[in-house]
Write an enzyme that holds these catalytic residues in place. Structure first.
Site, short mmCIF file in Angstrom:
data_model
loop_
_atom_site.label_atom_id
_atom_site.label_comp_id
_atom_site.label_asym_id
_atom_site.label_seq_id
_atom_site.Cartn_x
_atom_site.Cartn_y
_atom_site.Cartn_z
N ALA A 154 39.86 41.37 39.53
CA ALA A 154 40.93 41.18 38.54
C ALA A 154 41.20 42.48 37.77
CB ALA A 154 40.55 40.07 37.57
N TYR A 155 40.13 43.18 37.44
CA TYR A 155 40.24 44.48 36.76
C TYR A 155 41.03 45.47 37.62
CZ TYR A 155 38.36 49.06 35.20
OH TYR A 155 38.21 50.36 34.80
N ALA A 156 40.67 45.53 38.91
CA ALA A 156 41.35 46.47 39.83
C ALA A 156 42.82 46.09 39.99
CB ALA A 156 40.64 46.46 41.18
#
Ligand code: NAP
Length: 250
Positions: A154-156
């Site tokens: 999700a961060y990426a």
């Protein structure tokens, strides 16, 4: 006289980690630096003191990002202290605690609110304050280009959207001589990694092995790249994604 003398910079998340390194470097280069923080005022004041100790000029402004009205409130605080802007560094960011199997909506939304939405709206209302020839520098991650750590999905994804934002914004504001670029660190020794990077010698060695140079990055490794993009020497570099991963993607 420094390369940025007479310029004003805002560094979000300038209180700690990479943002502090960037704030200190821009201050050393002569810029007046607005050191933004979320909740850690004491840390922001330490950054300001470090800049002043080297003869520079800085002030701290606090604003939680990733909440409604964050950009407007931050700029209101900025306007009370400064008259115009030359360099906006969208650095503040958070990691994800959960991967694909366990992440829930609230955490997913928060990741995007802080890492993607906040830089977008900070730049939108910052654009009217940015003087011609200004700079927008977005801090992303090498993980948006290579799935080296699948649990950071999700961060990426959120940082990948930030990368796209860089390209599009460069076309939107380019006619004013404003450049927009992304700097993408690899693993850097900061609080964001504190729970695992310093947990054991083995974790440190594995992290270092990602880099072609065989080491974990420092905040200066990133700040020096940002300083180049902020300088006049980088006037013809825009819409770019700069790999500052120490060769982790090679
Ligand atoms: P850090 O040490 O955890 O510092 C994060 C900074 O962002 C702090 O100044 C914090 O303010 C601020 N911040 C976080 N959430 C915020 C929020 N909701 N509202 C306002 N401010 C907030 O992180 P870092 O490692 O320096 O990371 C800086 C940037 O580099 C991030 O965008 C990160 O994704 C990116 N990056 C880091 C690495 C790495 O290995 N370290 C690698 C690739 C990319 P407070 O001090 O007030 O909490």
């Amino acid at each position: 006289m420094g390369t940025l003398t007479g310029r004003t910079a805002l560094v979000t998340g300038g209180s700690r980690g990479i943002g502090r390194g960037i704030a200190e470097r821009l201050g050393r280069d002569g810029a007046t630096v607005a050191v933004h923080y979320g909740s850690n005022e004491a840390a922001a004041k330490e950054t300001v003191a470090a800049i002043e100790a080297e003869g520079g000029s800085a002030f701290a402004i606090g604003q939680e990002l990733g909440v409604p009205g964050d950009a407007a409130a931050l700029w209101e605080a900025f306007d009370r202290r400064a008259d115009g802007l030359d360099i906006l560094v969208n650095n503040a960011g958070i990691g994800a605690a959960n991967g694909f199997g366990t992440i829930e909506e609230a955490e997913y939304d928060r990741i995007f609110a802080v890492n993607t939405k906040a830089p977008f709206f900070l730049a939108q209302s910052g654009a009217e304050r940015l003087r011609d020839g200004g700079r927008v520098i977005n801090i992303s991650t090498g993980l948006s280009r290579a799935a080296l750590m699948p649990d950071t999905i999700a961060y990426a994804m959120a940082k990948g959207a930030l990368d796209v934002f860089t390209k599009y914004l460069s076309k939107v504001v380019g006619s004013r001589g404003i450049t927009v670029n992304t700097v993408s660190p690899g693993i850097v020794d900061t609080d964001i990694n504190a729970d695992w990077l310093r947990a054991s010698d083995e974790a440190w060695e594995q992290a270092a092995a990602f880099s072609a140079l065989g080491k974990v990055g420092t905040v200066s490794d990133i700040a020096d790249v940002v300083a180049f993009l902020a300088s006049d020497d980088a006037r013809w570099v825009t819409g770019h994604w700069i790999d500052a991963t120490g060769g982790s993607l090679a």
